[in-house]
Design an enzyme around this catalytic site. Structure first.
Site, PDB file in Angstrom:
ATOM      1  N   SER A  90       0.843  -1.189   0.000  1.00  0.00           N
ATOM      2  CA  SER A  90       0.000   0.000   0.000  1.00  0.00           C
ATOM      3  C   SER A  90       0.888   1.252   0.000  1.00  0.00           C
ATOM      4  O   SER A  90       1.713   1.427  -0.883  1.00  0.00           O
ATOM      5  CB  SER A  90      -0.939  -0.074   1.209  1.00  0.00           C
ATOM      6  OG  SER A  90      -1.930   0.895   1.163  1.00  0.00           O
ATOM      7  N   HIS A 128      -2.210  -1.241  -4.570  1.00  0.00           N
ATOM      8  CA  HIS A 128      -3.667  -1.227  -4.716  1.00  0.00           C
ATOM      9  C   HIS A 128      -4.143   0.216  -4.701  1.00  0.00           C
ATOM     10  O   HIS A 128      -3.379   1.132  -4.458  1.00  0.00           O
ATOM     11  CB  HIS A 128      -4.359  -2.075  -3.647  1.00  0.00           C
ATOM     12  CG  HIS A 128      -4.196  -1.575  -2.233  1.00  0.00           C
ATOM     13  ND1 HIS A 128      -4.712  -2.233  -1.155  1.00  0.00           N
ATOM     14  CD2 HIS A 128      -3.590  -0.484  -1.717  1.00  0.00           C
ATOM     15  CE1 HIS A 128      -4.433  -1.583  -0.042  1.00  0.00           C
ATOM     16  NE2 HIS A 128      -3.753  -0.517  -0.367  1.00  0.00           N
TER      17      HIS A 128
END
EC number: 3.4.21.92
Length: 191
Positions: free
Chosen positions: A91, A116
């Site tokens: 992330s 993501h």
């Protein structure tokens, strides 16, 4: 070992690491962890401007705003920063791994990288207008993150947007092939 001795040993270790011009970021990205990293980075920058710094990342990600605070500070420094992922850069941790200039982004062989799109945690309540504001803001954040991955990888926008549609996990070799890394690091002597 008594608490006082543990703290003294921790201080000795931290000083030795800073003396080697290394900053370890081994925690979630929060306002506090970002502030701690920024202080260490600027300590090194102000102590010996222009001298290389190694930023070692092992983070599950976290706050986008806190992560971009670290990103912006690194970009403002005259010292060249090399990023080394060891363990996990997921992330916002993966975004932090890209704050180094091309040619200076590495991972250790068994590291994993996960990219993501941003998300909002917890229940969201409020008026429709407020929810619309939040939706527009997260889409702006998504664009910023896509732009970082675009610049780092050279991949087409469609490839990046598809890749971050869901969690995309990569080994160090896969991340290198995707363009997120410049190399696999087997020894700090190789830097």
């Amino acid at each position: 070992m008594p608490d006082g001795e543990v703290n003294k040993l921790r201080d000795v270790i931290d000083k030795k690491i800073l003396d080697a011009r290394r900053v370890f970021f081994s925690e979630p990205v929060t306002d506090k962890s970002a502030a701690d990293a920024i202080k260490k980075l600027w300590y090194l920058e102000l102590s010996h401007p222009g001298q290389p710094i190694v930023f070692v990342i092992n983070s599950p990600g976290g706050s986008v705003d806190a992560g971009f605070a670290v990103w912006d500070q690194i970009k403002m420094m005259t010292s060249p920063v090399t990023t080394v992922v060891t363990g996990l850069a997921a992330s916002m941790g993966s975004v932090l791994s890209l704050c180094a200039a091309p040619g200076r982004r590495f991972a250790t062989p068994h590291s994993r990288i996960m990219i993501h799109q941003p998300s909002i945690g917890g229940p969201i309540t409020g008026q429709a207008t407020d929810l619309d504001i939040h939706a527009r803001e997260i889409l702006k954040t998504k664009k910023r993150i896509v732009d970082v991955y675009l610049e780092a990888t050279g991949q087409p926008r469609e490839v990046i947007e598809k890749a971050i549609d869901r969690d995309m996990w990569m080994t160090a070799d896969e991340a290198k092939d995707f363009g997120l890394l410049d190399g696999i690091l087997f020894s700090f002597d190789d830097l």
